[in-house]
Structures are given as C-alpha cells and as structure tokens.
Motif scaffolding. Structure first.
Motif, PDB file in Angstrom:
ATOM      1  N   SER A  74       1.917   2.847   0.610  1.00 34.61           N
ATOM      2  CA  SER A  74       2.074   1.455   0.203  1.00 34.61           C
ATOM      3  C   SER A  74       3.542   1.041   0.309  1.00 34.61           C
ATOM      4  O   SER A  74       4.435   1.769  -0.140  1.00 34.61           O
ATOM      5  CB  SER A  74       1.586   1.262  -1.233  1.00 34.61           C
ATOM      6  N   ASP A  75       3.798  -0.126   0.900  1.00 37.87           N
ATOM      7  CA  ASP A  75       5.176  -0.624   1.012  1.00 37.87           C
ATOM      8  C   ASP A  75       5.772  -0.962  -0.341  1.00 37.87           C
ATOM      9  O   ASP A  75       6.993  -0.968  -0.506  1.00 37.87           O
ATOM     10  CB  ASP A  75       5.217  -1.867   1.912  1.00 37.87           C
ATOM     11  N   SER A  76       4.903  -1.257  -1.307  1.00 37.92           N
ATOM     12  CA  SER A  76       5.385  -1.643  -2.637  1.00 37.92           C
ATOM     13  C   SER A  76       5.603  -0.443  -3.549  1.00 37.92           C
ATOM     14  O   SER A  76       6.013  -0.604  -4.696  1.00 37.92           O
ATOM     15  CB  SER A  76       4.387  -2.597  -3.286  1.00 37.92           C
ATOM     16  N   GLY A  77       5.316   0.752  -3.034  1.00 42.33           N
ATOM     17  CA  GLY A  77       5.480   1.943  -3.857  1.00 42.33           C
ATOM     18  C   GLY A  77       4.281   2.272  -4.708  1.00 42.33           C
ATOM     19  O   GLY A  77       4.336   3.192  -5.530  1.00 42.33           O
ATOM     20  N   GLY A  78       3.193   1.528  -4.539  1.00 44.76           N
ATOM     21  CA  GLY A  78       1.972   1.776  -5.284  1.00 44.76           C
ATOM     22  C   GLY A  78       1.171   2.923  -4.687  1.00 44.76           C
ATOM     23  O   GLY A  78       1.672   3.671  -3.838  1.00 44.76           O
ATOM     24  N   LEU A 105      -3.942  -7.024   5.816  1.00 44.10           N
ATOM     25  CA  LEU A 105      -3.114  -5.868   5.459  1.00 44.10           C
ATOM     26  C   LEU A 105      -3.419  -4.661   6.341  1.00 44.10           C
ATOM     27  O   LEU A 105      -2.498  -3.988   6.826  1.00 44.10           O
ATOM     28  CB  LEU A 105      -3.341  -5.512   3.984  1.00 44.10           C
TER      29      LEU A 105
END
Length: 215
Positions: A74-78, A105
């Motif tokens: 995940s790009d958001s770090g999730g 996505l």
C-alpha cells in the motif's frame, strides 16, 4: 646467381620478431577472454539487480501466470492490497488513456509495475546501444521474457494482453523496450486489427460490469 643467405644477426632479428608476435597474440587472446568475462559479470550483476527489485519480480510473476492473487504494498503504508490478476484486469490496465478515461486502484498498481518492468528493458537496450553488451550475450537471461511479452509464446495470456502491451510500449514511449524486442528477432508493432479487437472487447467487459469507458 648465388643463393640467398641470412646473416646470423638477421636470423636473430627475425626470431625476435616472431617471439614478439607470439607474445602479442597471447596477450590479445587473454585480453579478449578477460573482456568477455567482465561483460558476462556485468550482465549477471544487472540481471541480479533487476530480479531483486520487488516490483519487477512481481511483474515477472504476473506475466508468467494467467490467474493468480497478489498482494501489492500500500502506498499509504496500510495493509497490502489483495488483487486477483487475470487477463481481463491486465487488458483493462493496459488500455490507452483515450479509451480508459480513468484507472481504478488495481489498474494503477499494475501500470506502475508494468512501467518498472519496461524501464528494465530500456536500460538493457541502453547498454546494447552503448556497446557494453550485445543482444547475444543477453539471450541466456531475458530471451524467455522477450519472447513472452512480444506474444510469441503460446498458451500463456490471451493475444489481447500482448497486443495491448505492445501498444502500451509504443504509446507511452518505451522505444528501448521496442528496440530490444526487435533485436531478438520479434516484431514490436501491435497488429492494428487485433489491437482494435482487444480494445473493443475490454470495453465490453467494463460495460457489463457497469464501469464506463470512453470506447
């Protein structure tokens, strides 16, 4: 006429010349062998770096499998994004902008990794163009992938996937990847009829799933 004779000094000079020539030939042979070995080491190191890249490694698996679930970081770090990648999704991700309109996505995740894989081919072609390596020297390492993505391996993905990929290479300016494909003896040009068929088919699939496309 008296027979030709050689003075001892002349014979010694000739022997010296022959000896020097032999030394030169041996040195040249050793140099060529050393250069070939260095070139092989260079190629092996480049391929090792590419295969160590997680995005390239994932794209290789995607190209090598027709229907498999992958976990994208995940790009958001999730938590990782779980994606089932099949031919329909690949075709959708490979649609040109003018037909896709926008990308979801899953398609964006795929396009990022396709770009990374193609960047690898461009870099290898740069080495070939600079005469650091040759296509023949590359063949043991990437001939499988070049044959695959050019659509010349049967019973992998559908022909629509590969023609859309060749069009992607052309449309999004990866000339080095196209050069490398041609260097291996395959066509890098997408078949126009098959390309239009692939675009139309992908658009129909989206319409059936109520996802609008600008087709």
């Amino acid at each position: 006429m008296s027979p030709m004779t050689f003075k001892p000094l002349e014979i010694a000079d000739v022997l010296k010349l022959i000896g020097a020539l032999i030394v030169f030939v041996i040195s040249l042979y050793q140099y060529v062998r050393s250069q070939k070995w260095k070139r092989r080491e260079f190629i092996a190191q480049q391929i090792k770096e590419f295969e160590a890249d997680p995005e390239i490694r994932m794209m290789m698996k995607i190209f090598d499998w027709t229907d498999r679930t992958f976990f994208f970081p995940s790009d958001s770090g999730g938590p990782p994004v779980k994606v089932r990648v099949n031919d329909d999704l690949l075709c959708s991700a490979l649609l040109p902008h003018e037909h896709a309109g926008r990308y979801d996505l899953y398609e964006v995740l795929l396009r990022d990794r396709i770009d990374r894989f193609l960047d690898m081919l461009v870099r290898l072609d740069n080495f070939v163009e600079a005469h650091l390596i040759s296509v023949d020297e590359l063949k043991p390492y990437v001939s499988y992938w070049i044959e695959l993505i050019s659509g010349n391996k049967k019973d992998w993905h559908t022909a629509q996937v590969w023609v859309l990929l060749l069009n992607y290479i052309k449309e999004y300016d990866f000339p080095g990847a196209a050069n490398l494909i041609k260097g291996f003896g395959f066509s890098s040009e997408p078949d126009p009829g098959l390309l239009q068929e692939a675009i139309a088919r992908t658009c129909r699939i989206h319409e059936n799933h109520h996802v609008p496309r600008q087709c």
